[in-house]
Design an enzyme around this catalytic site. Structure first.
Site: not given
Length: 257
Positions: A52, A54, A208
């Site tokens: 998934r 972002d 991240r």
């Protein structure tokens, strides 16, 4: 007509999209594919992805799959989809898959790459695909930190706050296994660097958050000992900032041969 399972490899520029997964607040890659496939097959289609990503995150090789009763050859889905999708999204390959294949649950590992530039002035054409982190970056300060990430660890310190229901019991929680963690420099372009992580799974914003903290380490703001303490703390507040989405690429998804 027998049901079939079609496997896709999809590349996309995540700029302007709300991410892979269907959302109420914007257009997603999943929604685009499902709408196009519904028109092609004349039936409702649910597309499953390997992960998934972002909003603003890119993919060079997202794997997806869907079940259909349509009779068209598997390879023909590539041309049909690319004729309908925006140019920011391309189906790189389409092939028949076993009925029990699932893009997410059949995967054994994924590789993410995080690209960043540490010079004073970034070229405008790079701004959507490489994070600008102006600093004196020293890769030799980062590599001992990367070695600490190898193996199985609780990565709560690098998980986006509020993304997992911690009241649930069972499962593996925030424990993930990292097989490869490296920092490379582009020999042809000074001050261009990349982090690359291969693991059996990743928490929301984990790459991240790792990138933001490791850039601090490379800039001399964080020692290897301090990085080790952050990892052990299992506390997101102890780690560095979340690096921007634009530098992140889903580079590869691996499956059993």
């Amino acid at each position: 007509m027998n049901q079939r399972n079609i496997r896709l490899r999809v590349a996309y520029d995540g700029t302007g999209f709300c991410g892979w997964q269907r959302q109420k607040n914007g257009m997603s890659i999943q929604e685009l594919l499902e709408a196009a496939l519904a028109r092609i097959t004349k039936e409702p289609v649910e597309v499953s992805g390997a992960g998934r990503t972002d909003a603003g995150v890119h993919a060079e090789a997202m794997t997806a799959n869907f079940h259909t009763n349509a009779a068209m050859p598997a390879a023909a889905f590539q041309k049909a989809l690319n004729s309908m999708l925006p140019k920011a999204v391309r189906v790189v390959a389409a092939a028949e898959a076993a009925l029990d294949f699932h893009a997410r649950f059949s995967a054994i590992s994924k590789t993410y790459r995080y690209d960043f530039f540490t010079g004073a002035v970034q070229r405008p054409a790079e701004r959507l695909y490489r994070t600008h982190a102006p600093c004196v970056f020293m890769p030799e300060h980062v590599r001992p930190c990367l070695e600490l990430l190898l193996g199985s660890h609780d990565f709560s310190s690098f998980e986006a706050v509020g993304t997992r229901d911690r009241s649930k019991t069972g499962g593996r929680g925030a424990v993930r296994t990292i097989f490869r963690a490296e920092c490379t420099a582009d020999p042809a372009r000074p001050e261009h660097f990349s982090f690359r992580f291969t693991g059996d799974g990743f928490l929301r914003c984990m790459v991240r958050n790792l990138a933001g903290t490791l850039i601090w380490a490379g800039a001399g703001k964080l020692s290897c000992e301090q990085f080790a303490a952050i990892l052990a703390a299992q506390d997101r507040k102890q780690a560095g900032p979340t690096a921007p989405a634009c530098g992140l690429f889903l580079e590869q998804v691996n499956y059993p041969e």
